[in-house]
Design an enzyme around this catalytic site. Structure first.
Site, PDB file in Angstrom:
ATOM      1  NE  ARG A  41      -3.781  -2.192   2.444  1.00 42.02           N
ATOM      2  CZ  ARG A  41      -3.573  -3.348   3.066  1.00 42.02           C
ATOM      3  NH1 ARG A  41      -2.434  -3.537   3.724  1.00 42.02           N
ATOM      4  NH2 ARG A  41      -4.472  -4.306   3.034  1.00 42.02           N
ATOM      5  CG  LEU A  63      -3.067  -2.772  -6.040  1.00 39.06           C
ATOM      6  CD1 LEU A  63      -3.017  -4.241  -5.674  1.00 39.06           C
ATOM      7  CD2 LEU A  63      -2.483  -2.561  -7.433  1.00 39.06           C
ATOM      8  CE  LYS A  64      -9.066  -0.203  -0.796  1.00 39.40           C
ATOM      9  NZ  LYS A  64      -9.545   0.312   0.522  1.00 39.40           N
ATOM     10  N   GLY A  85      -3.179 -12.647  -2.136  1.00 34.80           N
ATOM     11  CA  GLY A  85      -3.666 -13.318  -0.947  1.00 34.80           C
ATOM     12  C   GLY A  85      -4.996 -12.805  -0.442  1.00 34.80           C
ATOM     13  CE1 TYR A  86      -5.727  -7.430  -0.439  1.00 32.95           C
ATOM     14  CE2 TYR A  86      -4.403  -8.280  -2.257  1.00 32.95           C
ATOM     15  CZ  TYR A  86      -4.609  -7.354  -1.267  1.00 32.95           C
ATOM     16  OH  TYR A  86      -3.697  -6.351  -1.084  1.00 32.95           O
ATOM     17  N   GLY A 127     -10.179 -15.301   8.375  1.00 34.62           N
ATOM     18  CA  GLY A 127      -9.530 -16.292   9.221  1.00 34.62           C
ATOM     19  C   GLY A 127      -8.062 -15.977   9.403  1.00 34.62           C
ATOM     20  CG  HIS A 128      -5.844 -14.185  11.398  1.00 35.24           C
ATOM     21  ND1 HIS A 128      -4.943 -13.548  10.575  1.00 35.24           N
ATOM     22  CD2 HIS A 128      -6.768 -13.247  11.748  1.00 35.24           C
ATOM     23  CE1 HIS A 128      -5.290 -12.288  10.441  1.00 35.24           C
ATOM     24  NE2 HIS A 128      -6.397 -12.071  11.137  1.00 35.24           N
ATOM     25  CG  ASN A 131      -9.434 -18.836  12.722  1.00 35.85           C
ATOM     26  OD1 ASN A 131      -9.078 -17.725  12.352  1.00 35.85           O
ATOM     27  ND2 ASN A 131      -9.997 -19.038  13.895  1.00 35.85           N
ATOM     28  CE1 TYR A 132      -7.885 -19.399   7.297  1.00 33.99           C
ATOM     29  CE2 TYR A 132      -5.606 -18.697   7.503  1.00 33.99           C
ATOM     30  CZ  TYR A 132      -6.921 -18.411   7.195  1.00 33.99           C
ATOM     31  OH  TYR A 132      -7.269 -17.158   6.785  1.00 33.99           O
ATOM     32  CG  ASP A 156      -0.247 -17.409   8.615  1.00 28.61           C
ATOM     33  OD1 ASP A 156      -1.310 -17.924   8.225  1.00 28.61           O
ATOM     34  OD2 ASP A 156      -0.210 -16.372   9.306  1.00 28.61           O
TER      35      ASP A 156
END
Length: 378
Positions: A41, A63-64, A85-86, A127-128, A131-132, A156
């Site tokens: 960003r 990117l917006k 990664g979105y 999630g993080h 959670n995975y 991760d």
């Protein structure tokens, strides 16, 4: 050593991701010679993953903004790999999805690196790591009665970042024969499930039982960490009978019969003896006593202590880098021997490649669409 002598020399990666797994994956690719352009960003100094910027060219890009997206598309047109990664569909809505970009660049390898993957009932959920790895069964298998998150390493970085790297390498290899790129769906839950493969198989076959009772989860006295006299810990991993026998001698428990090693009814006795023995000396004293033996003992180091461990120092495994530190690229290849490179090409050369004039660059910077980070962290 320059990137030209490394195995991924000539491969360009544009990384659009912002959280840990993606920048970690592209850092691994960069450390093995890929030319990585990390998009962040614009105008922010609070990048959440600055430690993964080694060996990269860093650009802040909005990117917006359509002008920012246009710069991104031009950069990606020169790339072999793009990583994002979105959530599913987010990049497509910006005109940066695989359908658009792969049509324009058929050799492009497009990597989705997400927690849940591109489909399935959880795909659009936030999630993080915790959670995975909980859904994949890893968290429940760690820590006995109270699941303990193993930092963000298992999900991760291992299940996500490293499996994304594997996906890139597989797609690059296949491109050699087909001439075409493809889309890689690198889901962290998939990667962690692969890491859990043997545990799952052993659980279903009845070999692996409830957490805290198994061979490698601390359920046996010869495979766990013990507190020492100074409150620090020492790790014992004496699984094989011959190593177990050595450990008993080093601990001063020579009267303990090694034949009882795998007798569950005797484990409480052995655990009590080992606990008492380790309490008699400091961690570093036990390190000295186990040194040079096959007792399979090692000190439980704090993270900063890895910088001074003699083995890691001798191999250059972890080295200081400015006011931080970094790890030597792994694995090590005999044809690409050398220390981590800190050489990165100038950003200006990159803009020239996509036909952006100095005036256009200045206008984008003034508008806040583009921010130039002249160098990568070293």
């Amino acid at each position: 050593m320059t990137n030209s002598t490394k195995p991924l020399s000539g491969i360009r990666v544009v990384d659009l991701s912002t959280l840990g797994p993606g920048p970690f994956a592209s850092m691994i690719l960069a450390s093995h010679g890929a030319d990585v352009i990390q998009i962040q960003r614009p105008g922010t100094n609070d990048n959440p993953t600055p430690y993964f910027n080694h060996d990269k060219r860093i650009i802040g890009l909005d990117l917006k903004n359509e002008e920012g997206r246009d710069v991104a598309r031009k950069l990606i047109s020169t790339a072999d790999v793009v990583i994002e990664g979105y959530r599913p569909g987010a990049m497509a809505r910006l005109g940066l999805g695989p359908d658009t970009l792969c049509e324009a660049n058929p050799r492009l390898i497009y990597v989705h690196l997400t927690g849940w993957g591109q489909d399935g009932p959880y795909a659009t959920r936030a999630g993080h790591d915790i959670n995975y790895i909980s859904i994949a069964g890893a968290l429940g298998a760690i820590g006995g009665g109270h699941p303990t998150p193993p930092l963000a390493i298992v999900g991760d970085f291992a299940g996500g970042g490293l499996f994304a790297v594997i996906g890139v390498l597989l797609a690059l290899r296949q491109r050699e024969s087909t001439g075409r790129g493809q889309v890689v769906d690198a889901a962290i839950v998939d990667g962690v499930s692969t890491l859990m493969w043997s545990t799952l198989a052993r659980t279903l076959s009845g070999i692996h039982r409830e957490p805290g009772t198994n061979l490698t989860d601390g359920g046996r006295p010869y495979y766990r960490a013990y507190p020492c006299a100074d409150g620090k810990f020492f790790a014992l991993g004496a699984i094989e009978p011959q190593f177990y026998a050595v450990a008993l001698v080093v601990l001063g428990l020579g009267d303990e019969d090694p034949a009882n090693q795998n007798d569950p009814t005797h484990w409480p006795v052995v655990e009590a003896k080992m606990t008492a023995a380790f309490r008699t000396r400091t961690r570093d004293e036990w390190t000295e006593r186990f040194a040079g033996t096959d007792g399979c003992g090692a000190p439980v180091l704090e993270v900063a202590e890895t910088l001074t461990d003699p083995h890691l120092v001798a191999r250059g495994t972890v080295v200081p880098a400015g006011d931080t530190a970094r790890a030597h690229p792994a694995p090590r290849l005999s044809a690409a021997v050398g220390a981590p490179t800190t050489e990165v090409e100038e950003i200006a050369a990159l803009f020239a490649e996509i036909d952006l004039t100095d005036q256009q660059v200045d206008q984008l910077v003034t508008a806040g669409v583009l921010h130039i980070e002249a160098r990568a962290l070293v």
